[in-house]
Each structure stands twice: as C-alpha cells, then as structure tokens.
Design a protein around this motif. Structure first.
Motif, short mmCIF file in Angstrom:
data_model
loop_
_atom_site.label_atom_id
_atom_site.label_comp_id
_atom_site.label_asym_id
_atom_site.label_seq_id
_atom_site.Cartn_x
_atom_site.Cartn_y
_atom_site.Cartn_z
N ARG A 108 3.97 2.45 -5.85
CA ARG A 108 5.07 3.03 -4.93
C ARG A 108 5.40 1.92 -3.61
O ARG A 108 4.34 1.38 -3.23
CB ARG A 108 4.64 4.35 -4.32
N SER A 109 6.72 2.13 -3.44
CA SER A 109 6.88 0.91 -2.46
C SER A 109 6.59 1.62 -1.11
O SER A 109 6.37 2.83 -0.90
CB SER A 109 8.46 0.80 -2.43
N ARG A 110 6.57 0.59 -0.09
CA ARG A 110 6.19 1.09 1.16
C ARG A 110 6.97 2.03 1.72
O ARG A 110 6.59 3.02 2.41
CB ARG A 110 6.23 -0.20 2.06
N GLU A 111 8.33 1.92 1.48
CA GLU A 111 9.29 2.85 1.87
C GLU A 111 9.26 4.23 1.37
O GLU A 111 9.40 5.11 2.13
CB GLU A 111 10.86 2.36 1.82
N ASP A 112 8.79 4.19 0.12
CA ASP A 112 8.76 5.62 -0.74
C ASP A 112 7.43 6.27 -0.13
O ASP A 112 7.56 7.57 0.36
CB ASP A 112 8.39 5.30 -2.05
N ILE A 113 6.39 5.64 0.30
CA ILE A 113 5.17 6.23 0.69
C ILE A 113 5.54 6.84 2.35
O ILE A 113 5.23 8.11 2.47
CB ILE A 113 3.98 5.27 0.70
N ARG A 114 6.08 5.79 3.11
CA ARG A 114 6.40 6.28 4.32
C ARG A 114 7.40 7.48 4.46
O ARG A 114 7.38 8.35 5.18
CB ARG A 114 6.96 5.15 5.27
N ALA A 115 8.35 7.54 3.60
CA ALA A 115 9.48 8.71 3.46
C ALA A 115 8.57 9.65 2.95
O ALA A 115 8.78 10.93 3.61
CB ALA A 115 10.57 8.25 2.42
N SER A 116 7.53 9.92 2.00
CA SER A 116 6.84 11.12 1.62
C SER A 116 6.17 11.55 2.94
O SER A 116 5.77 12.79 2.96
CB SER A 116 6.08 10.80 0.32
N ASP A 190 -1.48 2.04 -2.78
CA ASP A 190 -0.21 2.46 -2.23
C ASP A 190 -0.18 2.80 -0.78
O ASP A 190 0.89 2.35 -0.03
CB ASP A 190 0.23 3.56 -3.02
N TYR A 191 -1.11 3.62 -0.39
CA TYR A 191 -1.07 3.86 1.02
C TYR A 191 -1.51 2.57 2.10
O TYR A 191 -1.14 2.57 3.07
CB TYR A 191 -1.97 5.04 1.47
N ALA A 194 1.38 0.71 2.55
CA ALA A 194 2.32 1.39 3.46
C ALA A 194 1.87 1.31 4.86
O ALA A 194 2.64 1.99 5.57
CB ALA A 194 2.76 2.47 2.83
#
Length: 297
Positions: A108-116, A190-191, A194
């Motif tokens: 998962r992208s950095r943007e996806d993790i941070r958005a979650s 992934d984390y 991010a």
C-alpha cells in the motif's frame, strides 16, 4: 517427539533452535529419543530466555544443561553474550551473529496508509512492539507527551499485544488526538514505509529487530541506549540514543527529528546503508551457514 519424528524420517542435518526454552530443551529431548543418529543442535539466544528465565533459580539448571549440550550457541548481540556468560559457567565459546532483516514488498502506498490513519503531511513516528511491560510504553508516552506542543507530529503504535491497557494512559496524558493505535498488523512494512522515524523506550533489548526493520525502510530512530541497541544504532548518525528513563531527552530527540525533514532524510539514508551493510541476509546468513558447517565437520 515431532522434532524426533521429522529428523528420523527426513535426514535432517542440523537442528537450529531459537531460544533455549522451550526450543533448545525440546531439541535436547528429541536427540535423546533419536540416539546416536541425532543431528547436532545450534542454539540461538535472543534475550527473553536469558533475561527472564535465567534470573529464576528454578530454570537455571535446565538452561545450563541445554546450553552445554548444544553443539554451538550463538547470541544476537555482544551485550546478550556478556549477560549469558555472567549467568552461566559455559565451557564452550559463544558466537555473536546479529539479527538480519529483509523487507517485504510494500503493498500500500504511503498516501493510502496515511489517509487510513487520517493524517496528512505531519511527521509520523512509529513504535511497533508486543507491548510487554519491558517495552515501557509508559515512558514512550511520557517522552512523546513532554514535547507534543513543540512539534506537529503524531505517534503510531502498532500493537502486537493487547492495546487496551495503554489506552487509559493515552487518555490521561491528553494524547488521544496525537497517538494512533493499530492492533495486529501483519503487513508492518507498509506502515514503516509511511512513517518518518521510529521510537523505542524499552528497559532492555538484546538487539531490537524493530529498529532494524525501520532502518531498512530508511527511518532513523530514537531510543534508550540499553542492551544491544547501541550495537545497532550509530548515535547521531543513524539515530539518537538517550539514557534509560530520560524521558525529557527522549522527547527532545523526537522533536528534533519531527521538526527537521532534512535531518530525517540524511540520518535515514545512513540507517538504510548500515542496515544493508551490517544486517542484511547477504551479510548475516553466511555466518549461520558457517556455524552449520562447523558443527557438521
């Protein structure tokens, strides 16, 4: 009995037992069941068996026996080796072979993790552990809270254990809006990818694999200078080390990294290089293979 069964039916050359209890003890029992055809045993100590069980008189004789009957004993740090030698009168040499880590593919992208996690561009510190008492999450929260007003960063705790007992402390310190707790994450890479740096506050670590995991993802670290951590982290180069229980110093180091993106980048690059050069599979696995060759010679 399963170890003995597998060794008897599949021509196993070496048993590699991680932790003296229960695994090296189980390997010793298996060798007794197999008899003269039993394969040699390499025992690797990671810390818990020595730090906790080694301090208990009722386990001392068993630990002494399984270490003596192992064909080779290794430790993941020089610090753990010295602690082991201080507890046990061993006639054999102990080899220091550090942990190694190879990151998984980030899914998962950095943007996806941070958005979650509902965070934007603010600096994100990450702590990943099983939350046992020795991890001293109370000191982590105290240090982070002490400088929370000095930076706009947040703290992510990846909890491998029961996080319910730390939630009241987060609330009591008025950190609910700054600390994010996520339970039972499998894809930890992934984390890390991010996040911006790692933070650890353990009372003791024989090595601290979680610091190394972050280093492979280019993350500098903030931690107490305990156990084998100074063998992993180069102070001021790949991370910041502060004396145990110095929560003010811990907080100042957190704020320093949170407020300085260029410092995070330069220390993170150094951390990644050190992780690859000193603690990658290419570097460490050959040491284990050499240990296997030695016990088979």
């Amino acid at each position: 009995t399963r170890i003995a069964e597998v060794c008897s039916h599949h021509k196993i050359d070496v048993i590699h037992a991680h932790y003296a209890i229960p695994h090296a003890a189980a390997a010793w029992i298996a060798r007794e069941l197999i008899g003269v055809a039993a394969p040699p045993v390499v025992t690797t100590l990671h810390g818990t068996d020595i730090v906790y069980l080694g301090a208990m008189p009722e386990y001392r004789s068993l630990l002494q026996h399984v270490l003596e009957t192992s064909n080779k004993v290794t430790c993941v740090s020089e610090n753990l080796k010295q602690r082991t030698l201080a507890l046990f009168q061993l006639k054999k040499e102990i080899d220091v072979i550090p942990n190694f880590f190879e990151p998984k593919t980030v899914l998962r992208s950095r943007e996806d993790i941070r958005a979650s996690l509902n965070i934007g561009d603010e600096p994100l510190a990450i702590h990943a552990s099983n939350l046992r008492l020795i991890k001293r999450v109370d000191l982590l929260l105290e240090g982070f809270g002490a400088t929370a007003t000095d930076h706009g960063g947040k703290l992510l705790i990846l909890a491998g254990g029961d996080s319910s007992r730390i939630l009241p402390d987060i609330e009591r310190r008025n950190l609910a809006d700054r600390v994010i707790v996520v339970d039972d994450v499998y894809e930890v890479d992934d984390y890390y990818a991010a996040s911006d740096f790692t933070v650890f506050s353990s009372e003791y670590e024989s090595f601290c694999l979680s610091i190394l995991e972050g280093m492979r993802h280019g993350l500098p670290s903030v931690s107490f200078a305990v156990g084998g951590i100074p063998e992993v982290v180069k102070e001021g180069e790949t991370g910041f080390l502060v004396p145990f229980e110095d929560t003010e110093g811990l907080g100042q180091a957190i704020a320093r990294l949170a407020n300085n993106g260029s410092l995070r980048d330069s220390m993170g690059d150094a951390a990644r290089r050190r992780a690859i050069e000193a603690f990658s599979a290419d570097t460490v696995v050959e040491s284990y293979l050499e240990a296997y060759r030695n016990v088979l010679a």
